[in-house]
Design a protein around this motif. Structure first.
Motif, PDB file in Angstrom:
ATOM      1  N   SER A  77       0.962  -1.276   0.116  1.00  0.00           N
ATOM      2  CA  SER A  77      -0.015   0.024   0.172  1.00  0.00           C
ATOM      3  C   SER A  77       0.737   1.416   0.077  1.00  0.00           C
ATOM      4  N   PRO A  78       0.270   2.229  -0.460  1.00  0.00           N
ATOM      5  CA  PRO A  78       0.984   3.527  -0.354  1.00  0.00           C
ATOM      6  C   PRO A  78       1.300   4.007   1.115  1.00  0.00           C
ATOM      7  N   GLU A  79       0.254   3.774   2.113  1.00  0.00           N
ATOM      8  CA  GLU A  79       0.513   3.970   3.565  1.00  0.00           C
ATOM      9  C   GLU A  79       1.747   3.194   3.927  1.00  0.00           C
ATOM     10  N   HIS A  80       2.069   2.091   3.540  1.00  0.00           N
ATOM     11  CA  HIS A  80       3.469   1.464   3.974  1.00  0.00           C
ATOM     12  C   HIS A  80       4.747   2.174   3.212  1.00  0.00           C
ATOM     13  N   ALA A  81       4.693   2.455   2.197  1.00  0.00           N
ATOM     14  CA  ALA A  81       5.514   3.232   1.580  1.00  0.00           C
ATOM     15  C   ALA A  81       5.879   4.609   2.057  1.00  0.00           C
ATOM     16  N   ALA A  82       4.848   5.295   2.637  1.00  0.00           N
ATOM     17  CA  ALA A  82       4.944   6.746   3.248  1.00  0.00           C
ATOM     18  C   ALA A  82       5.542   6.275   4.546  1.00  0.00           C
ATOM     19  N   ALA A  83       5.297   5.302   5.376  1.00  0.00           N
ATOM     20  CA  ALA A  83       5.727   4.811   6.614  1.00  0.00           C
ATOM     21  C   ALA A  83       6.979   4.595   6.557  1.00  0.00           C
ATOM     22  N   GLU A  84       7.524   3.602   5.300  1.00  0.00           N
ATOM     23  CA  GLU A  84       8.863   3.496   5.370  1.00  0.00           C
ATOM     24  C   GLU A  84       9.754   4.588   4.935  1.00  0.00           C
ATOM     25  N   SER A  85       9.161   5.490   4.306  1.00  0.00           N
ATOM     26  CA  SER A  85      10.082   6.790   3.747  1.00  0.00           C
ATOM     27  C   SER A  85      10.250   7.544   5.165  1.00  0.00           C
ATOM     28  N   ALA A  86       9.171   7.620   5.975  1.00  0.00           N
ATOM     29  CA  ALA A  86       9.362   8.514   7.157  1.00  0.00           C
ATOM     30  C   ALA A  86      10.506   7.863   8.081  1.00  0.00           C
ATOM     31  N   VAL A  87      10.419   6.432   8.246  1.00  0.00           N
ATOM     32  CA  VAL A  87      11.231   5.833   9.223  1.00  0.00           C
ATOM     33  C   VAL A  87      12.774   6.070   8.753  1.00  0.00           C
TER      34      VAL A  87
END
Length: 103
Positions: A77-87
């Motif tokens: 999901s895009p949510e996972h990609a965004a979370a991974e980018s933030a981390v």
């Protein structure tokens, strides 16, 4: 053994017999995922602690862990990609500000 506590009847000579019966009765009202997890927990004290949390959660199904299918969907999901980018951003910032250390 944890499975023995939930799967077998309590014996009268067991000092924890009443507690075992209570755990068995209380856990019978839990969703299958919670019962299965409880049965895998090692030792009666830990089972009682987990059971306490399950009961206090009220609607545990809403708070239970994701199924493997749900994890796969999230990982794509895009949510996972965004979370991974933030981390990754936080990790890079930390490393820059703290040479020799990393998160």
């Amino acid at each position: 053994m944890a499975l023995a506590v939930l799967a077998s009847p309590a014996h009268a000579d067991d000092p924890n017999a009443g507690l075992v019966r209570c755990v068995q009765r209380t856990s019978s009202g839990l969703p299958k995922d919670a019962r299965d997890t409880l049965a895998r927990i090692d030792g009666l004290p830990r089972q009682v602690l987990a059971l306490r949390s399950y009961v206090r959660a009220r609607n545990i199904s809403d708070r239970w862990t994701w199924s493997p299918q749900e994890v796969t969907i999230y990982m794509r999901s895009p949510e996972h990609a965004a979370a991974e980018s933030a981390v990754n951003s936080v990790s890079a910032q930390f490393a820059a500000e703290n040479p020799g250390y990393r998160l």
